[in-house]
Design a protein around this motif. Structure first.
Motif, short mmCIF file in Angstrom:
data_model
loop_
_atom_site.label_atom_id
_atom_site.label_comp_id
_atom_site.label_asym_id
_atom_site.label_seq_id
_atom_site.Cartn_x
_atom_site.Cartn_y
_atom_site.Cartn_z
N THR A 2 0.83 -1.20 0.00
CA THR A 2 0.00 0.00 0.00
C THR A 2 0.86 1.25 0.00
O THR A 2 2.05 1.21 0.36
N ASP A 3 0.28 2.36 -0.41
CA ASP A 3 1.00 3.63 -0.41
C ASP A 3 1.31 4.05 1.02
O ASP A 3 0.56 3.74 1.96
N ALA A 4 2.41 4.79 1.18
CA ALA A 4 2.79 5.28 2.50
C ALA A 4 1.75 6.24 3.04
O ALA A 4 1.17 7.04 2.29
N SER A 59 8.72 2.26 4.10
CA SER A 59 7.62 2.39 3.15
C SER A 59 6.28 2.68 3.81
O SER A 59 5.31 3.01 3.13
N THR A 62 5.06 8.65 5.35
CA THR A 62 5.79 9.79 4.83
C THR A 62 5.49 11.02 5.68
O THR A 62 4.31 11.32 5.89
N ARG A 64 9.26 9.35 6.34
CA ARG A 64 9.54 8.00 6.80
C ARG A 64 9.94 7.99 8.27
O ARG A 64 10.50 8.96 8.79
#
Length: 339
Positions: A2-4, A59, A62, A64
């Motif tokens: 999955t997206d951050a 990952s 964001t 991070r």
């Protein structure tokens, strides 16, 4: 994958259970109060596994999450197989007595090796150098200290920070305001150092003052009580962290607490109370290690929510990506004949 998830970095740095993330690990690392992860030997199997683990952690969010490890050399080096075996810091202090220039070059190369190897595996901070002066009292410090003489500690620590910066890593000086003057191990109980402030300034505070002038990036606190100075141990003391570290010494970097699960912090209430007290004193990144129940309690402790400004300050501790040009701060330049 999955997206951050976009969210500011929170004030807690926690541990994880094993060499890969469990579902609970993942859930905790996505909590807004969490800003980083500290790794231990149990989290390391081999270099390929470590790289996969840190890539997964990086990952998730964001900006991070910060990833740190205690990686000094000697007794304190969590990753060994596949990494350079590094000597204890005291070797450089002994070398400096005979050949200061050679010792400065060697300790700088030591730190550059740490940075080169850890940055390549996605790690941001090695929690070094130790700035405690070895007074022959503290077994838990011992050969982790660079020297007994504060000026030698400053010179060697400056070269060490040069090496970290050259390799793309920030520095963490520990354990403020100094662990070398006590026998009790703060992992087990709360030590008391009965020296007054004048004595402490002349001895254990001097390396921190010197390194702050040279641009030290972060400082880790000591769970030590200095009853002649303040009623609260350093980690929970606004006097030590705000009046002395921020005010008198002019420190502008990140203040990191030592692990609040340690015996030296145990007398200060439950987890929620300890975390809140450390934050109120001025700790911006709070370590909680090897106690999953404590971590669960801490994320629900009602801490002040992370701000964008606080998150941005924590992001300054991110390592440079592999292959990026690292700039050594002018403040860390050291003359080779300084001993």
């Amino acid at each position: 994958m999955t997206d951050a998830v976009a969210m500011p970095l929170g004030p807690l740095m926690i541990d994880i259970e094993g060499p890969a993330l469990s579902e609970e690990d993942r859930d905790l690392l996505l909590h807004p109060q969490v800003g980083g992860v500290i790794l231990f030997t149990r989290n390391y199997r081999d270099p390929d596994q470590l790289r996969a683990l840190t890539e997964t952690i990086r990952s998730l969010r964001t900006p991070r999450l910060l990833i740190a490890v205690d990686h000094e050399g000697g007794r304190v080096q969590r990753f060994r197989d596949g990494f350079t075996a590094l000597p204890p810091m005291a070797e450089y202090g002994a070398q400096a007595e005979q050949s200061p220039g050679a010792a400065l070059a060697a300790v700088r190369e030591h730190a550059f090796t740490i940075a080169r190897e850890l940055v390549d595996y996605g790690i941001d901070l090695p929690f070094a150098p130790v700035l405690d002066c070895d007074l022959g009292l503290s077994a838990v410090i011992g050969d982790r200290a660079l020297a007994a003489d504060p000026d030698t500690v400053i010179a060697l620590a400056s070269a060490f920070c040069d090496g970290l910066a050259e390799g793309g890593m920030a520095s963490t000086g520990k354990h403020f305001p100094g662990h070398g003057g006590v026998q009790v191990d703060s992992h087990e109980a709360l030590p008391s150092d009965h020296r007054d402030l004048a004595q402490l300034r002349a001895a254990c505070l001097s390396p921190f003052a010197g390194m702050v002038k040279r641009g030290l990036d972060s400082v880790m606190t000591a769970h030590i009580h200095y009853p002649a100075v303040d009623a609260q141990p350093a980690t929970f003391s606004r006097y030590w962290l705000q009046d002395i570290l921020r005010g008198e010494l002019g420190f502008e970097g990140i203040i990191i607490s030592d692990d609040l699960v340690m015996g030296g912090a145990a007398a200060f209430g439950g987890t929620a109370e300890r975390v809140a007290a450390a934050q109120a004193a001025g700790c911006e990144l709070i370590l909680l290690c090897n106690d999953r129940a404590a971590v669960r309690a801490a994320v629900h402790a009602g801490l002040a929510p992370p701000s964008e400004a606080a998150s941005a300050r924590l992001c300054r501790l991110h390592a440079a990506p592999p292959g990026a040009a690292a700039v050594v701060p002018d403040a860390f330049l050291v003359e080779d004949d300084h001993g």
